[in-house]
Design a protein around this motif. Structure first.
Motif, short mmCIF file in Angstrom:
data_model
loop_
_atom_site.label_atom_id
_atom_site.label_comp_id
_atom_site.label_asym_id
_atom_site.label_seq_id
_atom_site.Cartn_x
_atom_site.Cartn_y
_atom_site.Cartn_z
N ARG A 259 0.84 -1.21 0.00
CA ARG A 259 0.00 0.00 0.00
C ARG A 259 0.87 1.26 0.00
O ARG A 259 0.55 2.24 -0.69
N ASP A 260 1.95 1.23 0.75
CA ASP A 260 2.84 2.38 0.78
C ASP A 260 3.46 2.62 -0.59
O ASP A 260 3.59 3.79 -1.03
N LEU A 261 3.88 1.57 -1.26
CA LEU A 261 4.43 1.71 -2.60
C LEU A 261 3.42 2.36 -3.53
O LEU A 261 3.75 3.28 -4.30
N ILE A 262 2.17 1.90 -3.48
CA ILE A 262 1.13 2.43 -4.35
C ILE A 262 0.82 3.89 -3.99
O ILE A 262 0.70 4.76 -4.88
N ARG A 263 0.74 4.18 -2.70
CA ARG A 263 0.41 5.54 -2.23
C ARG A 263 1.46 6.56 -2.66
O ARG A 263 1.14 7.72 -2.96
N GLN A 264 2.72 6.14 -2.73
CA GLN A 264 3.80 7.06 -3.06
C GLN A 264 3.94 7.31 -4.55
O GLN A 264 4.74 8.16 -4.97
N ALA A 265 3.18 6.60 -5.38
CA ALA A 265 3.21 6.83 -6.82
C ALA A 265 2.51 8.14 -7.16
O ALA A 265 1.69 8.65 -6.38
N ASP A 266 2.82 8.69 -8.32
CA ASP A 266 2.04 9.83 -8.79
C ASP A 266 1.11 9.44 -9.93
O ASP A 266 0.32 10.25 -10.40
N CYS A 267 1.18 8.17 -10.34
CA CYS A 267 0.24 7.64 -11.33
C CYS A 267 0.19 6.12 -11.17
O CYS A 267 1.22 5.46 -11.17
N VAL A 268 -1.02 5.59 -11.00
CA VAL A 268 -1.22 4.15 -10.87
C VAL A 268 -1.96 3.65 -12.10
O VAL A 268 -3.03 4.18 -12.44
N LEU A 269 -1.38 2.66 -12.76
CA LEU A 269 -2.00 2.06 -13.95
C LEU A 269 -2.51 0.68 -13.57
O LEU A 269 -1.72 -0.23 -13.28
N ALA A 270 -3.83 0.52 -13.53
CA ALA A 270 -4.45 -0.75 -13.15
C ALA A 270 -4.91 -1.49 -14.40
O ALA A 270 -5.79 -1.01 -15.13
N LEU A 271 -4.32 -2.66 -14.64
CA LEU A 271 -4.59 -3.44 -15.85
C LEU A 271 -5.33 -4.72 -15.50
O LEU A 271 -4.81 -5.57 -14.78
N GLY A 272 -6.56 -4.86 -15.98
CA GLY A 272 -7.29 -6.12 -15.85
C GLY A 272 -7.50 -6.58 -14.43
O GLY A 272 -7.45 -7.78 -14.16
N THR A 273 -7.74 -5.67 -13.52
CA THR A 273 -8.02 -6.03 -12.13
C THR A 273 -9.31 -5.38 -11.69
O THR A 273 -9.52 -4.19 -11.91
N GLU A 274 -10.18 -6.14 -11.04
CA GLU A 274 -11.46 -5.60 -10.58
C GLU A 274 -11.32 -4.79 -9.30
O GLU A 274 -12.29 -4.23 -8.81
N LEU A 275 -10.11 -4.73 -8.75
CA LEU A 275 -9.87 -4.00 -7.50
C LEU A 275 -10.77 -4.53 -6.39
O LEU A 275 -11.33 -3.78 -5.60
N THR A 278 -10.90 -8.97 -1.83
CA THR A 278 -10.09 -10.12 -1.43
C THR A 278 -8.64 -9.98 -1.88
O THR A 278 -7.77 -10.71 -1.40
N ASP A 279 -8.37 -9.05 -2.77
CA ASP A 279 -6.99 -8.70 -3.11
C ASP A 279 -6.55 -7.42 -2.42
O ASP A 279 -5.43 -7.33 -1.93
N TYR A 280 -7.42 -6.40 -2.39
CA TYR A 280 -7.01 -5.07 -1.97
C TYR A 280 -7.42 -4.69 -0.54
O TYR A 280 -6.98 -3.69 -0.03
N ASP A 281 -8.28 -5.49 0.08
CA ASP A 281 -8.69 -5.21 1.47
C ASP A 281 -9.01 -6.52 2.17
O ASP A 281 -10.05 -6.66 2.80
N MET A 282 -8.08 -7.48 2.09
CA MET A 282 -8.37 -8.80 2.63
C MET A 282 -8.48 -8.80 4.15
O MET A 282 -9.09 -9.68 4.74
N GLY A 286 -11.82 -1.87 5.66
CA GLY A 286 -12.75 -0.91 5.08
C GLY A 286 -12.08 0.24 4.36
O GLY A 286 -12.71 1.27 4.09
N ARG A 287 -10.83 0.06 3.99
CA ARG A 287 -10.10 1.14 3.31
C ARG A 287 -9.19 0.54 2.25
O ARG A 287 -8.41 -0.37 2.52
N TYR A 288 -9.32 1.07 1.05
CA TYR A 288 -8.49 0.61 -0.06
C TYR A 288 -7.18 1.40 -0.09
O TYR A 288 -7.10 2.50 0.47
N PRO A 289 -6.15 0.86 -0.75
CA PRO A 289 -4.93 1.65 -0.91
C PRO A 289 -5.22 2.94 -1.67
O PRO A 289 -6.04 2.95 -2.59
N ALA A 290 -4.58 4.01 -1.27
CA ALA A 290 -4.67 5.25 -2.06
C ALA A 290 -4.03 5.02 -3.42
O ALA A 290 -2.95 4.42 -3.51
#
Length: 534
Positions: A259-275, A278-282, A286-290
């Motif tokens: 989550r820290d890696l993702i939060r520190q990005a300035d652009c996130v490219l999500a390819l073929g993931t429903e977000l 069970t992957d992003y808030d297992m 109640g909070r997804y990665p920024a």
């Protein structure tokens, strides 16, 4: 290709239509309501596999589809056969796996009447509408061709999943009309305007890529990651796309380190993931990665509408990656490898000593049996691997512990994988509890001579559930079902057997030895048994 045939029954014509569409295997349990579907099967050249339960029918079709890249096809009877298969269909829908379930249904004049016919459901089609992408009712012989086309259409366009065809008992034996020419596959995707997304990627200094199951066949993803100098975080179904690459982050985006890696990005490219959670808030906080500057690329418009993004693009991930590579220039170093390494190290520490030990077992298995496919159930080492594990191939790691989360998946799914890909090592990784959901399916591997290695992680109970109950301060009840004697089970099934402790070198030594033999084998791994803190 024309497949004009005369004087076939509807059941025979359906089998002919399946063969014309490339079907080579059918998983099914025949019954009095599907006899007419079997009339032409023996001479069709399609291989029939007989599981021991209709849930196993569906799970075998699922594993076959994942390994072969073709839809898995199942034959089940009206009513209980179909309802038994619903769990497998729901798992396939959650994971976008193409399976076709063909069933009977009671005679047309009786439908919805509640007359009490054998295998009667109040509304079988209505039930299927809740789980299948499409459910086709063949009311007349003339409707068969269109039903087949509609059932196969989602497998080549859009997000795949389970489809269904039902044929009434009074229609199966009727004379079919001539088969029409098989509909052609979907045209290549038409790319929408990518200018805004590519400009955003060009301007970004620190890109992170999220790769889901829809991106695993984007063969140029490594090249795009290198061009953007972007770490690639892989969901469970996306693992293997970046094996042994310095930009790979094969760890769950539910972990704080990722989550820290993702939060520190300035652009996130999500390819073929429903977000999905069970992957992003297992951990269900109640909070997804920024996700700063999120660009979403997905083949499914409905998925895009469920999570907001700065830019949403409806297209195939592979097509997007190819187009992006044509138009994006190499960027100056963005410390991608260093960011990925920091995330990997922190994630490895974060999962804790118990899970690290189990991942070490997975890594040892991978290294001892290169290019193996590990098919998992909901069990401790699978949970560990979902948090942090990197297979050395695409579709080398998948399981039912995410998405729908059905127990009993691994044994039949592994058998389906072995039928689709007999040249690769296949390892079924299940717990003693999950194994008891579908233990009898092992006989299919025995009678088909499939060299599946069934690894049973035996901690004498549902340890994950027991731990969760304790954490919630709920008295633990029902979490210690007594496992069978797996040595005697192997003897009853006529399989080779070994037993070791949950130590990496012991597991790999035993598996390597078992892999040298013929046919399936069982390896029992004794793990620490859950004990109440009370």
């Amino acid at each position: 290709m024309s497949t004009s045939v005369t004087q076939q029954t509807v059941g025979e014509a359906l089998v002919t239509g399946l063969k014309a569409r490339g079907v080579t295997h059918v998983f099914g349990i025949p019954g009095v309501h599907t006899i007419e579907l079997y009339r032409g099967l023996a001479r069709s050249g399609i291989r029939h596999i007989t599981p021991r339960h209709e849930q196993g029918v569906g799970f075998m079709a699922d594993g076959y589809a994942r390994a072969s890249g073709k839809p898995g096809v199942a034959f089940v009877i009206t009513g209980p056969g179909l309802t038994n298969a619903v769990t497998a269909m729901a798992q396939a829908r959650a994971d976008s796996v193409p399976i076709l379930v063909v069933s009977g249904v009671n005679a047309g004049p009786s439908l919805g009447k509640g007359w009490g016919h054998l295998h009667e459901l109040p509304d079988q089609g209505g039930l299927m509408a809740q789980v299948a992408l499409t459910s086709q009712h063949v009311a007349t012989p003339e409707e068969l061709n269109e039903a087949l086309d509609r059932a196969f259409a989602p497998f080549t366009a859009g997000r795949a999943g389970p489809t269904h065809i039902e044929v009434p008992l009074d229609v199966m034996g009727q004379t079919a009309v001539d088969l029409a020419e098989v509909a052609q596959g979907a045209a290549p995707p038409v790319l929408p305007d990518l200018c805004a997304a590519l400009t955003k990627l060009e301007d970004a200094k620190q890109v992170v890529i999220l790769a889901g199951g829809g991106a695993k066949h984007a063969t140029a993803l490594r090249d795009l990651a290198e061009r953007l100098d972007a770490p690639v975080v892989q969901t469970v179904n996306g693992r293997g796309v970046m094996f042994d690459h310095p930009l790979s982050v094969p760890a769950s985006p539910s972990l704080t380190a990722v989550r820290d890696l993702i939060r520190q990005a300035d652009c996130v490219l999500a390819l073929g993931t429903e977000l999905g959670p069970t992957d992003y808030d297992m951990y269900e906080i109640g909070r997804y990665p920024a996700m700063p500057g999120l660009i979403r690329v997905d083949i499914c418009l409905k998925q895009l509408s469920r999570r907001s993004a700065s830019i949403s693009i409806e297209t195939d991930s592979a097509a997007f990656v190819a187009a992006a590579l044509e138009r994006l220039a190499d960027r100056k170093a963005a410390n991608g490898a260093a960011r990925a390494e920091t995330a990997r190290q922190a994630a490895w520490e974060e999962i804790g000593p118990d899970y690290r030990r189990q991942v070490e077992v997975l890594n040892a298995i991978r290294d001892a049996l290169p290019k193996a496919r590990i098919v998992g159930d909901s069990t401790q080492p699978v949970y560990a691997g979902n948090l942090y594990y990197e297979p050395d191939r695409l579709d080398g790691w998948f399981n039912s512990a995410t998405g729908y989360g059905a127990l009993g998946y691994a044994i039949p799914a592994a058998i389906g994988v072995a039928l689709a890909d007999p040249d690769s090592p296949v390892i079924c990784l299940t717990g003693d509890g999950g194994a008891q959901f579908s233990l009898t399916e092992m006989m299919v591997a025995q009678e088909e001579g499939l060299p599946v290695l069934f690894v049973i992680w035996n901690n004498a109970g549902y340890r994950e559930i027991a731990t969760a109950m304790e954490s919630a301060e709920v008295e633990v009840v029902g979490c210690t079902p007594t496992p069978p004697d797996f040595a005697l089970t192997a003897q009853a099934f006529g399989m080779r057997y070994a037993k070791v402790a949950d130590v990496a070198d012991q597991v790999t030594t035993a598996l390597t030895a078992l892999a040298q033999g013929q046919g399936p084998a069982i390896l029992e791994v004794t793990a620490p048994v859950w004990r109440s803190k009370g």
